[in-house]
Structure formats: structure tokens, C-alpha cells
Enzyme design. Structure first.
Site, PDB file in Angstrom:
ATOM      1  N   SER A  77     -19.522 -53.168  75.282  1.00 67.98           N
ATOM      2  CA  SER A  77     -19.628 -52.378  74.104  1.00 67.98           C
ATOM      3  C   SER A  77     -20.500 -51.374  74.473  1.00 67.98           C
ATOM      4  O   SER A  77     -21.604 -51.375  75.023  1.00 67.98           O
ATOM      5  CB  SER A  77     -20.036 -52.947  72.888  1.00 67.98           C
TER       6      SER A  77
ATOM      7  N   ASP B 208      -9.988 -50.340  73.719  1.00 71.61           N
ATOM      8  CA  ASP B 208     -10.797 -51.448  73.573  1.00 71.61           C
ATOM      9  C   ASP B 208     -10.233 -52.796  74.209  1.00 71.61           C
ATOM     10  O   ASP B 208     -10.719 -53.770  74.888  1.00 71.61           O
ATOM     11  CB  ASP B 208     -10.946 -51.519  72.267  1.00 71.61           C
TER      12      ASP B 208
ATOM     13  N   ARG C 145     -20.039 -46.091  63.196  1.00 70.60           N
ATOM     14  CA  ARG C 145     -18.623 -46.318  63.708  1.00 70.60           C
ATOM     15  C   ARG C 145     -17.548 -45.117  62.925  1.00 70.60           C
ATOM     16  O   ARG C 145     -17.855 -44.792  61.524  1.00 70.60           O
ATOM     17  CB  ARG C 145     -18.134 -47.456  63.581  1.00 70.60           C
TER      18      ARG C 145
ATOM     19  N   TYR D 180     -18.576 -56.465  58.172  1.00 74.49           N
ATOM     20  CA  TYR D 180     -18.732 -55.417  59.471  1.00 74.49           C
ATOM     21  C   TYR D 180     -17.384 -55.548  60.446  1.00 74.49           C
ATOM     22  O   TYR D 180     -17.231 -56.805  60.778  1.00 74.49           O
ATOM     23  CB  TYR D 180     -20.198 -55.727  60.227  1.00 74.49           C
TER      24      TYR D 180
ATOM     25  N   ARG E 247     -21.753 -56.748  65.212  1.00 72.11           N
ATOM     26  CA  ARG E 247     -21.321 -58.156  65.501  1.00 72.11           C
ATOM     27  C   ARG E 247     -22.538 -59.292  65.730  1.00 72.11           C
ATOM     28  O   ARG E 247     -23.555 -58.711  66.189  1.00 72.11           O
ATOM     29  CB  ARG E 247     -20.552 -58.192  66.615  1.00 72.11           C
TER      30      ARG E 247
ATOM     31  N   CYS F 111     -20.578 -48.747  76.312  1.00 65.32           N
ATOM     32  CA  CYS F 111     -20.868 -47.909  77.812  1.00 65.32           C
ATOM     33  C   CYS F 111     -19.696 -46.933  77.915  1.00 65.32           C
ATOM     34  O   CYS F 111     -19.524 -46.473  79.201  1.00 65.32           O
ATOM     35  CB  CYS F 111     -20.529 -49.095  78.749  1.00 65.32           C
TER      36      CYS F 111
ATOM     37  N   HIS G  72     -11.046 -57.055  77.703  1.00 61.13           N
ATOM     38  CA  HIS G  72     -11.706 -56.129  76.789  1.00 61.13           C
ATOM     39  C   HIS G  72     -11.679 -54.654  77.474  1.00 61.13           C
ATOM     40  O   HIS G  72     -12.620 -54.375  78.322  1.00 61.13           O
ATOM     41  CB  HIS G  72     -13.293 -56.429  76.717  1.00 61.13           C
TER      42      HIS G  72
ATOM     43  N   LYS H 256     -11.784 -58.384  67.789  1.00 62.02           N
ATOM     44  CA  LYS H 256     -12.266 -59.243  68.779  1.00 62.02           C
ATOM     45  C   LYS H 256     -12.115 -60.723  68.606  1.00 62.02           C
ATOM     46  O   LYS H 256     -11.467 -61.437  69.471  1.00 62.02           O
ATOM     47  CB  LYS H 256     -13.924 -59.300  68.594  1.00 62.02           C
TER      48      LYS H 256
HETATM   49  C1  OXD Z   1     -17.559 -53.680  70.588  1.00 65.39           C
HETATM   50  C2  OXD Z   1     -16.440 -53.109  69.698  1.00 65.39           C
HETATM   51  O1  OXD Z   1     -18.471 -54.158  69.982  1.00 65.39           O
HETATM   52  O2  OXD Z   1     -15.511 -52.583  70.594  1.00 65.39           O
HETATM   53  O3  OXD Z   1     -16.982 -53.978  71.785  1.00 65.39           O
HETATM   54  O4  OXD Z   1     -16.494 -52.779  68.700  1.00 65.39           O
HETATM   55 MN    MN Z   2     -15.285 -53.442  72.264  1.00 62.73          MN
END
Ligand code: OXD
Ligand code: MN
Length: 590
Positions: A252, A277, A374, A201, A73, A254, A230, A210
Site C-alpha cells: 500500500s 490494486d 482517500r 473505513y 485498515r 508505494c 495485490h 481486501k
Molecule cells: C491498501 C489499499 O491499503 O489498497 O492496500 O487500500
Molecule cells: Mn492495496
């Protein structure tokens, strides 16, 4: 007469001039056809969009390599556009909507020439849920079209459902020329519209995620009285069969995905998955907070995923029940045509191609898989999927958890004194940065409720809204903070994390169900060590104490930083947050 959807699609086609317009029906056959298109027709930098992987071991799996400058991102190119800057707040990049449209009209003029415009119609949330939203996204990327079918509930009936109304979220996406100088992810919250160009992406291009489900939805929620967060959603079953639902916000990378399908080490405890998410939270008629996951897929970070760290995700990735599964920017084991990433089980294979498709040698010092590589896979492939995943009402949340990656200071688990104190606990959260966005890794940044990059409006007002939500709930969830990442003097993590995190979740469930007491500290309630099930762990006494200590000296530095952050919101910061801040400062002085 053309419907609002048809008119809008026509307008966008006039601007972008695609060779073809294709309305996706969301079927499995169509996804197969689009994969074929990606293997043999559409190209990125003259390379195929999809490569088939070894379907004996990875059923329905394909590899995608994105443009090498387009791997995460891009928060600095992400804007929200209101007439005034203050509505966006210091937490967002802002552009005047007229100026933004002028700029993007110029960049989008003819941008789909020679390409197909795919029209995707989908629901965020179960179609029968009163909380679900109908969405239309246009894209000129078959990777995005296939990904969106995995990530959302895509179906041709959504167009029928919208009918003649203009009540739908609009997303325009084009990869443009993929040049970072001509890349923008522009949000127009008052028009329920996202305009994204120049990136293929995930978070920039899969607009249901998002862009809609957090930035636009947070603004809708602010105006309509609900929250877009989130957050992971899980049900935790205890040995008596009782399920406690928990929502957890973490920045993100974590460990949200690991938490979402945690394989418990405690006998009799089970974690049921509802989402990894995003959570949409509404006040129910019974005074409780109800959560739905608007998504239908996982877009998770591959490196570090293994049978040891997340066995249920490995099963999900190999299920093949709902197909396809996509891998983006992982390495490739040439000998067996399987995806590979750092941290995967087994030895490092001999013949690897790196994420850019070049021969890789371990001595080169670089990672073979991109650190933000990913997988995109359906939630329906998950062996721990909750029976309530498709429940249109959602699930009642008993605990909210805020987490972050903090190698120092922040204890393993803390419970807020009450809702207002919990909102402050979320607001003061911070985390050390990771590879999910393009910025320096390992730097501490304040990230309230893990929403800093995703709250689509002024965060001062967002905190106000959180406080107001609490007032609507006669049975509000308890609020906790967790930190799995506390390090010892040598920099090694003290807490084993992963499956052992169930020990902390158990304490949270016990607190929610009034089964255990706690010690009161200046920063909140903390467990008595006797109430944490540590059986089978071997953590030295000294380190254990660190996990639950409040080092007043160190906290003085922390609260100074918190103040600097809260100050940025000026008059928009609610008094209640300052009350909590002052109370914390006073407690620490005592
Ligand atoms: C992020 C995702 O970057 O979930 O938080 O992709
Ligand atoms: Mn996320």
C-alpha cells in the site's frame, strides 16, 4: 419459497434488528438518493455522512469524514478463522470459527437498531467473465453502500443470477459503535463469508476489496488453481502500437495507482489502465497467464496526487462521467468548497478545515489531510482506461513486477532467472511501512508479493501454489523486481519516479520481447546502463551506479533477515524456496 440469499438476509436481520431493510438496485438514481440520506439523515457522531463539494470544479464529488479512530485498515483486528491455526499460518491472526462467531454474534445483536440494513448485490469481475464471482454484502452505512457502487459492478440482476443457489460470497458489515475495542474484521474462508463490525473505513468495510478479492479469493484460488493478487494491471503500448500487459505487486502507498495510469515521458509509449490494486490470475488454454481486475473503481491515497505526479488521476477525479466521486478525510478549502491535500498543485489555501473539520493553521505542525485520506472514483472516469477492461477473458500477462519501498540496497530493476527464482524474488520482498494501515511508519517489514496483510492462508502453502501455477504455464510471464525509492547519502530519492518510471517499464518490455541483453548478477539480471533510456535525466554517474549495484557486504545482512522470515513458516515452506535461498547465499559468497 425463499432463496438462499433471502434466507441469509432474513437471518442476519433477525440478529441485527434494523429498522428497515433496503435492497439496492445499483442505479445512478439510487446513488443520488443515498447521498441525500447521507447529507440529511444518517449521521456519524452527529455529523452528516456526506458534504457536497464544489461541483463546478469537482463534478459529482462529496466529502466524507470518518470517525477519528477509524482511518486505516486495522491489521491487528483482522482474523482468518479455520478449524486449525496452521491453515491460517504465521502471517495471519487466527481465531477458532466457533469462538469467533460467538463473539461476533454478541457484538452484532441489535447492532442495526434505528438504522437501515442495505443489501448490496454485486459482481467482482465482469458479469460475463468465467472468473467473476457473485457477492452479497449487508451494511448499515450509506457511505459503504455508495462506495461499493463505485468500486464494484453492483446491479439488482446479480440476485437473479445467483437465483436459488448458495454460490455467492457473503459479507456482513456494521459500523457497530465504531469503538476500536469492539472492532473485528473476521474471515471464514471455508464459508466464503466475511463478518466485519466496528469500522466504516475502506479496507475494513468495503468487503469486495481486501476481504473478498484478496483474503477469501486467495483461498479460493489455492483450492481452485488460480491466484488472487495485490497487483496493478496495465497495458504498455510501444511506438509500433504493440501492447504488452504487465501486472505489478506493491505494498500500500508505494505508487501503484500512479503506475496504473502513468503518463509516459517517452515519445510513442502509452500506458493503458486495467486496475490499480487487485488482479485475479488464471492459466489460459494457450498456456499464458490471464488477468482480470475484479474491481470497477479506484480507492486511492489522495496526498501526493497532483497534475505533476498523476495527471490522469486528476482528470479521473474531475471527470464526473460516472458519479459520485467520494473524498474521505481530505482537508476542505473553505473559500471555494474544494477538497485539498498535501501535495496538491498550487499554494496552500488560506482557509482550510483539516480532515476532522477543525480550522487548520500551517503553524500547527500537523497535516491538514489525513495521510491515508482517500478518493473513491469509478474506473470508467479514467482517460487511459484500456479497451480490454471489460474483456471477460482478461488480458495475457507477459511480465510480473514485485516492488517495494526500499531506501537502501534493492536495485532499480532486476529480472529473475526463471519462474522459480521469480517466486523467491517475490517471497523475499520487503518494504518500509506507510500510513495505509495502523502501524509505525518507515519500518522495514517483509511483505512477500505485497500480500502479507492479504493472503488468507498460510504463506508457505501460498508459495507452493505460486510454484505450481508456473508449472501450468507453457508461456509464463517473466518476473522482475523494481524499487523507485532508493535514496542517496543525504536521504534524497535518486530516481525521479512517477512518469519517468516508463523508462524502467520500457526495459522490461524490451526484455520480454527479447530486444535487449542484460548483465548477470548474483541476485538476477540487471540492465546494461546503455539499454536504459535516460535521455533528459540528470542523475550523477555515482548515483546511477548505485541504482544497479549489488553491494555484497550489505546483502549479507539482508539474506540473514530473509532467512529469519522464511524460517517462520517451518515445514510449510517449500524446498524450492530454500534451494533458491541457498543458491543466492552461495552466489553472494563467490
Ligand atoms: C491498501 C489499499 O491499503 O489498497 O492496500 O487500500
Ligand atoms: Mn492495496
Amino acid at each position: 419459497m425463499a432463496t438462499a440469499v433471502e434466507k441469509w438476509v432474513e437471518e442476519q436481520a433477525k440478529l441485527t434488528k434494523p429498522d428497515k431493510i433496503y435492497w439496492c438496485d445499483g442505479s445512478a438514481e439510487e446513488a443520488e438518493r443515498l447521498i441525500e440520506v447521507g447529507m440529511h439523515q444518517e449521521k456519524i457522531d452527529n455529523e452528516p455522512v456526506f458534504y457536497p463539494l464544489n461541483h463546478n470544479f469537482w463534478p459529482g464529488a462529496y466529502l466524507h469524514r470518518s470517525h477519528s479512530t477509524d482511518v486505516a485498515r486495522t491489521e491487528h483486528l483482522t482474523y482468518v478463522c479455520y478449524l486449525d491455526k496452521e491453515t491460517a499460518g504465521p502471517n495471519n491472526n487466527w481465531m477458532d470459527p466457533h469462538k469467533a462467531k460467538e463473539l461476533l454474534t454478541r457484538l452484532s445483536d441489535g447492532c442495526m437498531r434505528g438504522r437501515t440494513m442495505y443489501v448490496l448485490s454485486y459482481m467482482m469481475g465482469h458479469p460475463q467473465s468465467p472468473y467473476a464471482k457473485a457477492c452479497i454484502q449487508l451494511t448499515d452505512s450509506c457511505y459503504v453502500a455508495v462506495s461499493m457502487r463505485i468500486m464494484t459492478r453492483m446491479h439488482k440482476d446479480v440476485v437473479k443470477k445467483i437465483g436459488n443457489s448458495d454460490n455467492f460470497l457473503k459479507g456482513f458489515h456494521s459500523i457497530g459503535d465504531l469503538h476500536p475495542d469492539r472492532r473485528f474484521i473476521m474471515h471464514f474462508p471455508n464459508e466464503h463469508f466475511v463478518w466485519s463490525i466496528g469500522s466504516g473505513y475502506g479496507g475494513n468495510a468495503l468487503l469486495g476489496k481486501k476481504c473478498f478479492s484478496l483474503r477469501i479469493a486467495s483461498w479460493l484460488g489455492f483450492n481452485e488453481g488460480w491466484l488472487a493478487e495485490h497487483m496493478v494491471i496495465v497495458g504498455i503500448e510501444d511506438p509500433s502500437g504493440n501492447v504488452t500487459y504487465v501486472a505489478a505487486a506493491m505494498p500500500s502507498a508505494c505508487g501503484k495507482t500512479n503506475l496504473a495510469m502513468l503518463a509516459s515521458v517517452l515519445p510513442g509509449y502509452k500506458v493503458w489502465t486495467l486496475g490499480d490494486d487487485i488482479a485475479w490470475l488464471n492459466a489460459g488454454e494457450d498456456g499464458r497467464l490471464y488477468a482480470i481486475n475484479p474491481e470497477a473503481g479506484f480507492f486511492g491515497v489522495a496526498p501526493g496526487t497532483s497534475l505533476k505526479t498523476n495527471p490522469n488521476m486528476m482528470r479521473t477525479l474531475k471527470s464526473g462521467f460516472f458519479s459520485p466521486t467520494l473524498f474521505t478525510n481530505t482537508a476542505l478549502n473553505k473559500d471555494v468548497n474544494e477538497p485539498w491535500w498535501e501535495g496538491l498543485d498550487g499554494d496552500v489555501p488560506k482557509n482550510l478545515l483539516d480532515w476532522e473539520g477543525n480550522n487548520w493553521d500551517i503553524s500547527c505542525g500537523k497535516k491538514a489531510a489525513h495521510p491515508n485520506s482517500r478518493f473513491t472514483v469509478s474506473l470508467y472516469n479514467c482517460p487511459t482506461l484500456s479497451r480490454d477492461f471489460d474483456n471477460p477473458k482478461g488480458v495475457p500477462i507477459s511480465a510480473i513486477i514485485f516492488g517495494g519501498r526500499r531506501t537502501h540496497l534493492i536495485p532499480l530493476v532486476t529480472e529473475a532467472f526463471n519462474w522459480q527464482n521469480g517466486v523467491f524474488l517475490g517471497a523475499r520482498g520487503g518494504s518500509e511501512t506507510t500510513a495505509a494501515a495502523t502501524h509505525k511508519e518507515g519500518v522495514l517489514r517483509r511483505d512477500p508479493m505485497a500480500m502479507l496483510p492479504f493472503c488468507g492462508y498460510n504463506m508457505g502453502n501460498y508459495f507452493k501454489h505460486w510454484l505450481n501455477m508456473g508449472k501450468k504455464l507453457s508461456l509464463p510471464p517473466k518476473i522482475f523486481s523494481v524499487n523507485w525509492f532508493r535514496a542517496d547519502a543525504e536521504g534524497k530519492f535518486i530516481w525521479p519516479g512517477f512518469s519517468d518510471n516508463i523508462r524502467v517499464l520500457k526495459w522490461i518490455v524490451d526484455r520480454v520481447n527479447n530486444r535487449v541483453g542484460a548483465q548477470k548478477t548474483p541476485i538476477g539480471f540487471m540492465p546494461h546502463l546503455k539499454d536504459l533510456n535516460l535521455e533528459g535525466l540528470n542523475i550523477p554517474e555515482n548515483d546511477l551506479r548505485k541504482l544497479t549495484e549489488v553491494d555484497v557486504g550489505e546483502w549479507h545482512g539482508e539474506i540473514k533477515e530473509i532467512k529469519d522470515f522464511l524460517d517462520k513458516f517451518g515445514r510449510n515452506m517449500p524446498d524450492e524456496i530454500w534451494q533458491e535461498y541457498n543458491a543466492l547465499a552461495a552466489h553472494l559468497k563467490e
